[in-house]
Structures are given as structure tokens and as C-alpha cells.
Scaffold this motif. Structure first.
Motif, PDB file in Angstrom:
ATOM      1  N   LEU A 168       0.822  -1.209   0.000  1.00 29.00           N
ATOM      2  CA  LEU A 168       0.000   0.000   0.000  1.00 29.00           C
ATOM      3  C   LEU A 168       0.859   1.264   0.000  1.00 29.00           C
ATOM      4  CD1 LEU A 168      -2.862  -1.098   2.414  1.00 29.00           C
ATOM      5  CD2 LEU A 168      -2.967  -0.853  -0.070  1.00 29.00           C
ATOM      6  N   VAL A 169       2.013   1.210   0.668  1.00 28.40           N
ATOM      7  CA  VAL A 169       2.936   2.348   0.635  1.00 28.40           C
ATOM      8  C   VAL A 169       3.477   2.529  -0.782  1.00 28.40           C
ATOM      9  CG1 VAL A 169       5.227   3.129   1.383  1.00 28.40           C
ATOM     10  CG2 VAL A 169       3.580   2.274   3.068  1.00 28.40           C
ATOM     11  N   MET A 170       3.868   1.440  -1.423  1.00 28.09           N
ATOM     12  CA  MET A 170       4.356   1.529  -2.797  1.00 28.09           C
ATOM     13  C   MET A 170       3.267   2.056  -3.731  1.00 28.09           C
ATOM     14  SD  MET A 170       6.578  -2.017  -3.064  1.00 28.09           S
ATOM     15  CE  MET A 170       6.741  -1.876  -4.849  1.00 28.09           C
ATOM     16  N   ILE A 226       6.203  -7.245  -6.443  1.00 25.40           N
ATOM     17  CA  ILE A 226       4.990  -6.417  -6.443  1.00 25.40           C
ATOM     18  C   ILE A 226       5.033  -5.419  -7.588  1.00 25.40           C
ATOM     19  CG2 ILE A 226       3.763  -4.585  -5.203  1.00 25.40           C
ATOM     20  CD1 ILE A 226       4.589  -5.932  -2.588  1.00 25.40           C
ATOM     21  N   ASN A 227       6.161  -4.765  -7.732  1.00 23.52           N
ATOM     22  CA  ASN A 227       6.295  -3.681  -8.702  1.00 23.52           C
ATOM     23  C   ASN A 227       6.248  -4.186 -10.137  1.00 23.52           C
ATOM     24  OD1 ASN A 227       6.494  -0.825  -8.561  1.00 23.52           O
ATOM     25  ND2 ASN A 227       8.603  -0.899  -9.271  1.00 23.52           N
ATOM     26  N   GLU A 228       6.979  -5.258 -10.405  1.00 21.97           N
ATOM     27  CA  GLU A 228       7.138  -5.722 -11.783  1.00 21.97           C
ATOM     28  C   GLU A 228       6.006  -6.624 -12.260  1.00 21.97           C
ATOM     29  OE1 GLU A 228       9.422  -4.475 -13.761  1.00 21.97           O
ATOM     30  OE2 GLU A 228      10.080  -3.252 -12.055  1.00 21.97           O
ATOM     31  N   GLU A 229       5.279  -7.229 -11.333  1.00 21.13           N
ATOM     32  CA  GLU A 229       4.177  -8.111 -11.731  1.00 21.13           C
ATOM     33  C   GLU A 229       2.869  -7.352 -11.912  1.00 21.13           C
ATOM     34  OE1 GLU A 229       4.100 -11.469 -12.570  1.00 21.13           O
ATOM     35  OE2 GLU A 229       6.297 -11.156 -12.599  1.00 21.13           O
ATOM     36  N   ALA A 238       5.919   1.815  -8.967  1.00 25.92           N
ATOM     37  CA  ALA A 238       6.621   2.779  -8.123  1.00 25.92           C
ATOM     38  C   ALA A 238       8.042   2.969  -8.638  1.00 25.92           C
ATOM     39  CB  ALA A 238       6.653   2.278  -6.681  1.00 25.92           C
ATOM     40  N   HIS A 239       8.592   4.148  -8.379  1.00 30.52           N
ATOM     41  CA  HIS A 239      10.013   4.370  -8.619  1.00 30.52           C
ATOM     42  C   HIS A 239      10.745   3.745  -7.442  1.00 30.52           C
ATOM     43  CE1 HIS A 239      13.613   7.327  -8.998  1.00 30.52           C
ATOM     44  NE2 HIS A 239      13.875   6.152  -9.509  1.00 30.52           N
TER      45      HIS A 239
END
Length: 413
Positions: A168-170, A226-229, A238-239
């Protein structure tokens, strides 16, 4: 064995390394080292990401940062350890606020109890709760924030809520175009992957993505996944920067020097947590209200003619209102269990408890159990009398598929 006190020693961590870790990203090889206890002095000591201040502090200088942290967010040194917030303030990093996850910034709040906003008594920094009604940083809460730093110890179990907070933060950072840095820490359950896969229709704060109960990744590796999927809302990314550890392996034995949450007091409780955590979705007490949390189980309605062990839960640190408070619970003591066997989600105990329940209508708290298991099938399988091995076989195809995805994001051997 309780976690080390660390008051009179700087031998901070207990580690056995089978091999040195590798990284998939280019990093600056400048670290602040610390003497670390090694059971077999055969390899280079672990360096956690928080100790690599020369790598990440330059990324923070000149920025207003928010930090997601709790009592485990420390930098180790010869005197023991220093909280990362205190360390960064000493290094003249501008911290605007602290986001606090479940159990609070200092790790003193009961499981499930709302964490309140406030001020940190030591530093005077604003504390913003991410547990309760507000689980995702809002646009207003991120106003004037240039970067978010995430540093929390995970234990590698899907329903342990810190990975939901991470996601959730990302997500909030992606929506507000704010970079996020994750400082990686060891996962004491990183040596295996097991358990039922979370089904999309049952996702919640106890499991936001379709991963197994035990996913075998560090929190930094999981952040990459999380980011890439595409698991962030609206397909955003996200950066993200992950600061990796040095000299870490998934098969390294890691003893947490700080209790990661009130009801995980020692290494054994952390190893048993993936299995006994399933009792959280039943009316069976899993040691809350004793000093042996997640190292025993029992309930008044378990057959006292079958069990020769009993205990009585009482209010204590981390459990003001434990299940069956002040009632005699009949069950099993696991404090002497062989820890070398704890490399799977072991269903023998929950099956045993269900089998020897005097009134089976009292056992499952169905909604809660489904959220913990991630599927309705596990309750049905236990009720149908399937053995642990029969049930585990039904997980294997999903686990193999997950491992293929997981392999793309592993930073360490």
C-alpha cells in the motif's frame, strides 16, 4: 530460547551461512561493518541494508523524507544497535514524519488493535498510523514528501501484515510520483516455499496478492515482485530502489535480535508461525496470553482425555484479551519440537485439534480462517478428514507456478 538481550555485548546476530549472497543490481560497495556472532566462522558476516549508510544516505540528503518503521528498524553497531530514525537524524537527514504499521512504531500495540496517530516521545516526530482505518498513505499525508524509506523486519508469512503495508505504501508512492527505497533484511523463513495460494476473491489485508502462505523471499525481493508483476492499483509502478544486503543466502540461519511483534518472542515461535498462525482463524488459542506464543495450542473444547497438557491464558504484553482468557485450555506444548523439521506448513496440529474437538461447530471461525488460509478449500479438506499429506499435494502445481515467477526476482542464492 529468547532473543538475545544485547545489553552487554555487540555480538548481535546469530547466523550460519551456507553461501554468500549475490545481487542482481549494481550497488556501491561501501558499508559500515559490525562485529557479528557467527556459529561457524567460515564466511563473511552478513551486512544488512540499514548498515550500508554510505550507500543510501546520499540518496536521502537534501530531501524531506517519510520513513515506514517500527522497533526492528535498527542499525547495528558496537554498542548494540541504534534505531534508524535516530541514526538518520544524527546524520542530518530531514525526516518529516514516521508511518507506523501494525503494533505501532515502538511495537507495543496488540495484534488487531488500532494504531493511533501522535508524536514520538523521543524525537518529537509526527507518527501517522497505517493500521486501523488508514492503511495507505493519503495524498495529504505525502504532501511535501520527496522520498519514502521503508525498513521493517518481515518473517515471510503471507498473513503477517507488514508486506500488505509495503504494497500500500508503494501504491501510494506510485500514485503521487514519490520514490520509495526499501532497505532489505533477512527473512527467517526464506528457505522454503509452501502453503495454499491466496485466491483473488479472498484477498484482504491478510493477503493482498496471489502468493503461497510462505513465499521464500526477503522483503526487498518481494517489493520487486509487487512492482514488476503489476500488482499495484491501476497497473502503476513505483520508482523503487532496493538496497540489498551483503553476504546473505536464503539458506542462512538468522536469529532475530529484536522481537518483530509482541507475540513472536523467539526463533521457535517464528518457525512455527506459518503453521500455528492458521489457528488465528479458529476458536483455538495459539499461545496468546502466555509467554509461549505460537509454541502451543489449546481450547476448553478440546478433548481433555486425549491431551495431557493444559494452560490458562491471561492478559499480558501483546494480548490484553486472548482467546479463552482465564479458562483452562487443553492442547499441545510444542516448545521441544525439532526445529530442523520446520521447513513446511505443517498441518498435523490443526488437523489433530479439529479431530479431537468435542463440538466441531465451535472450531472454525470460517471468515477469518478463509482470510488466513487464502482459500475456502483448506477448511473443507480438514472437515472432510483428508490427511496433511493429501492436502499438501493439492498445493503443488500452484507452488511450482509461483516459483517460476519468484525466480525472476531473487537477489540472493
Amino acid at each position: 530460547m529468547l532473543f538475545p538481550c544485547l545489553k552487554n555485548t555487540f555480538l548481535l546476530l546469530v547466523l550460519v551461512f551456507s553461501s554468500c549472497g549475490k545481487t542482481k543490481k549494481t550497488t556501491i560497495n561501501t558499508t559500515e561493518t559490525v562485529n557479528i556472532k557467527v556459529e561457524k566462522a567460515i564466511d563473511t558476516p552478513l551486512v544488512i541494508a540499514a548498515n550500508k549508510t554510505k550507500t543510501y544516505v546520499p540518496l536521502l540528503k537534501g530531501k524531506n523524507i517519510a520513513i515506514v518503521a517500527n522497533q526492528t528498524s535498527v542499525v547495528f553497531n558496537r554498542k548494540g544497535y541504534t534505531h534508524i530514525v535516530d541514526s538518520l537524524l544524527t546524520l542530518k537527514v530531514s525526516i518529516s514524519k514516521v508511518f507506523a504499521p501494525e503494533h505501532g512504531f515502538r511495537g507495543e500495540v496488540d495484534a488487531g488493535e488500532h494504531v493511533k496517530d501522535g508524536l514520538d516521545k523521543k524525537t518529537g516526530l509526527p507518527l501517522v498510523s497505517l493500521y486501523g482505518k488508514n492503511r495507505k498513505p493519503s495524498k495529504e499525508q505525502l504532501k511535501d514528501i520527496d522520498l519514502v524509506l521503508f525498513d521493517i523486519q518481515d518473517v515471510g508469512v503471507r498473513f503477517y501484515t507488514y508486506i500488505a503495508t509495503l504494497q500500500l505504501v508503494m501504491e501510494a508512492c506510485a500514485e503521487n510520483n514519490i520514490p520509495v527505497i526499501v532497505l532489505d533484511r533477512p527473512n527467517p523463513n526464506a528457505h522454503y516455499v509452501d502453503g495454499p495460494i491466496m485466491e483473488a476473491k479472498h484477498t484482504s489485508f491478510l493477503g493482498m496478492t496471489e502468493i503461497p502462505l510462505v513465499y521464500g523471499m526477503t522483503i526487498g525481493e518481494y517489493a520487486e515482485m509487487i512492482n514488476e508483476e503489476g500488482w499495484l492499483a491501476h497497473g502503476n509502478k513505483a520508482h523503487l530502489t532496493v538496497i540489498p544486503m551483503e553476504h546473505y543466502s536464503h539458506n542462512s540461519f538468522y536469529s532475530l535480535p529484536i522481537r518483530p511483534s509482541p507475540n513472536l518472542p523467539n526463533d521457535l515461535s517464528i518457525k512455527l508461525y506459518p503453521s500455528l498462525g492458521l489457528f488465528e482463524g479458529t476458536d483455538v488459542n495459539a499461545g496468546r496470553g502466555t509467554e509461549f506464543q505460537f509454541q502451543r495450542y489449546g481450547a476448553p473444547f478440546l478433548d481433555k482425555t486425549h491431551y495431557d497438557f493444559s494452560y490458562t491464558p491471561a492478559a499480558n504484553f501483546g494480548a490484553k484479551y486472548p482467546k479463552h482468557k482465564s479458562e483452562i485450555c487443553f492442547g499441545t506444548d510444542l516448545t521441544k519440537v525439532d526445529t530442523t523439521r520446520l521447513n513446511l506448513v505443517d498441518l498435523q496440529w490443526i488437523i489433530d485439534a479439529y479431530t479431537h474437538t468435542t463440538d466441531k461447530s465451535l472450531f472454525f471461525l470460517t471468515s477469518g480462517f478463509t482470510k488466513h488460509a487464502g482459500t475456502e478449500e483448506l477448511q473443507k479438506q480438514i472437515e472432510a478428514g483428508m490427511t496433511a499429506e493429501e492436502i499438501r499435494k493439492t498445493w503443488q502445481t500452484d507452488i511450482l507456478n509461483f516459483k517460476k515467477i519468484r525466480s525472476k526476482y531473487l537477489i540472493y542464492d
